[in-house]
Write an enzyme that holds these catalytic residues in place. Structure first.
Site, PDB file in Angstrom:
ATOM      1  N   LYS A  24       9.935  -1.516  -4.664  1.00  0.00           N
ATOM      2  CA  LYS A  24       8.841  -1.323  -5.626  1.00  0.00           C
ATOM      3  C   LYS A  24       8.602  -2.575  -6.459  1.00  0.00           C
ATOM      4  O   LYS A  24       7.452  -2.966  -6.696  1.00  0.00           O
ATOM      5  CB  LYS A  24       9.164  -0.130  -6.517  1.00  0.00           C
ATOM      6  N   VAL A  68       4.751   3.214  -5.689  1.00  0.00           N
ATOM      7  CA  VAL A  68       5.527   2.714  -6.831  1.00  0.00           C
ATOM      8  C   VAL A  68       5.395   3.689  -7.997  1.00  0.00           C
ATOM      9  O   VAL A  68       4.280   3.972  -8.453  1.00  0.00           O
ATOM     10  CB  VAL A  68       5.048   1.317  -7.278  1.00  0.00           C
ATOM     11  N   VAL A  71       6.085  15.601  -0.337  1.00  0.00           N
ATOM     12  CA  VAL A  71       4.873  14.978  -0.869  1.00  0.00           C
ATOM     13  C   VAL A  71       3.643  15.479  -0.129  1.00  0.00           C
ATOM     14  O   VAL A  71       2.615  15.807  -0.744  1.00  0.00           O
ATOM     15  CB  VAL A  71       4.970  13.441  -0.793  1.00  0.00           C
TER      16      VAL A  71
END
Length: 439
Positions: A210, A137, A14
């Protein structure tokens, strides 16, 4: 205007995506944010990897690489800290240290927020800084912003979502190709959708992190991960997938938060949903979240729930938001969990026994007269009503029964299952799955 200076903690999948997208779209992002956003320091334990991602030109321009994440957090010239390390321990220390130093934080760490979010948001509120977490999320899907801002006029009735791509990929392969759970998991690992240790995904823990955050945003209640009901997909049998298909359903791992008079439901489990439902068509590793508001009705948010650049998209969207509001008074910012801190209601998540759903039951019985009548009697005793029944052709003097019930409380179904299991002609245990129509 002077650039906002960012410290990036972790430049793996990421983090590398954040660097790439922020570099590639720097001009467009600056136009949206009102000023440039520049990563000036990167902390990562793998400096060789970090150097390869950042490139020699950026290093020559003054970007600092370090193994010491705390040196980035404590750098007085940095305005925003982006935490992409993950986990509960060091990440928590770094986030709290950044807040204490008066820095805004952007994170994709759903586990950290689901477990320690109350402490982190309280610290940020006291210090007057923001903690932004869109990427925590559903990856690139802007569901946090939708709940915090876009749906602010609504009383949210429920949220239901496919919020773990690994389990959705596995269940899709079991449904479309008839693979076993083990076979689909091995394929997911080979393709990089599942980790070598997939426990957090296949046991539903990742989805529960989440769903916990979504429930707090939707209902204005404290974060309550410890009260979530969590059930993974490891016990899903190919027979259940086939029965569901024949009955007009597909099995998905859903995170569900529902408002109830007595509290709210917070649960993650495999769920039968009608094949013509919007969520049933979400296949592969994709994510989707469906939200029911009293004014807007149902709205669907669909897209890539993971991956380098999709998740980076959400991280950078948070960076833009924080940059826009960097100099705004704290009371003029959108609250972390959508509701003003003094308006969060201390409402508890209900135990699973008090949650309501329809149910799928599969059991094996001896092939003899009176079986159905006895089972129906046990169900009726617990006020559980049968919606549909299928009996497969007997094999070796045993028949397989599949029942669908009307909506009822979980504790009533569990009591009925206990009664059915005790019947002398029932062979083995009863398989139970929940059924949601999400209307």
């Amino acid at each position: 205007m002077k650039a906002i200076r960012v410290g990036l903690l972790g430049i793996g999948t990421v983090g590398g995506g954040v660097w790439s997208v922020l570099t590639r779209n720097a001009g467009e992002i600056a136009r949206r944010a009102g000023r440039p956003i520049a990563i000036v320091a990167v902390a990562d334990r793998n400096l060789e990897r970090a150097r390869a991602v950042v490139g020699e030109q950026a290093l020559a321009d003054g970007v600092r690489l370090t193994e010491d994440a705390f040196s980035v957090v404590n750098d007085p010239t940095i305005d925003i800290v982006v935490e992409l390390i993950g986990g509960y321990t060091v990440a928590k220390e770094l986030v709290l240290a950044a807040i204490a130093a008066g820095k805004h934080v952007v994170t994709a760490n759903k586990a950290l927020l689901a477990v320690h979010g109350a402490e982190i948001f309280a610290a940020a509120q006291e210090k007057g800084v923001m903690v932004a977490f869109e990427a925590a999320v559903a990856g690139g899907i802007p569901i946090i912003k939708a709940l915090r801002e876009g749906l602010a006029a609504n009383r949210i009735e429920w949220v239901a979502g496919i919020i773990n791509g690994t389990t959705n990929y596995i269940l899709t392969q079991m449904d479309q190709r008839g693979l076993s759970f083990d076979g689909a998991l091995q394929e997911a690992q080979a393709l990089g959708y599942a980790e070598a240790d997939p426990t957090f995904d296949i046991e539903g823990i990742d989805a529960a992190h989440k769903a916990t955050l979504l429930a707090s945003l939707a209902f204005g209640v404290p974060i309550q991960f410890d009260k979530a009901y969590v059930e993974g997909i490891t016990r899903i049998d190919a027979r259940d997938v086939a029965h569901a298909e024949a009955l007009g359903y597909r099995i998905k791992l859903l995170g569900i938060a529902k408002r109830r008079e007595q509290g709210f439901e917070l649960r993650v489990h495999p769920t039968l949903i009608p094949k013509d439902h919007l969520l049933a068509s979400v296949s592969g590793a994709m994510n989707a979240v469906l939200v029911k508001g009293d004014a807007v009705g149902q709205t669907l948010y669909y897209g890539a729930g993971a991956g380098s650049e999709p998740t980076a998209s959400a991280v950078i969207a948070d960076l833009v938001d924080v940059t826009r509001l960097h100099t705004a008074d704290p009371e003029n910012r959108v609250p972390h969990l959508a509701f003003q801190p003094d308006q969060v209601q201390d409402v508890a998540a209900l135990p699973i026994a008090q949650c309501r759903s329809c149910y799928y039951l599969r059991l094996n019985v001896a092939d003899q007269p009176g079986v159905l009548a006895e089972i129906a009697h046990v169900l009726a005793k617990e006020s559980v009503s049968i919606a549909a029944l299928v009996q497969k052709e007997p094999i070796a003097e045993q028949a397989e029964l599949v029942l669908l019930t009307h909506e009822t409380e979980e504790q009533a179904v569990d009591a009925a299952i206990a009664g059915i299991t005790a019947l002398p002609f029932v062979v083995g245990s009863v398989t139970k799955l929940r059924v949601e129509h999400l209307t």
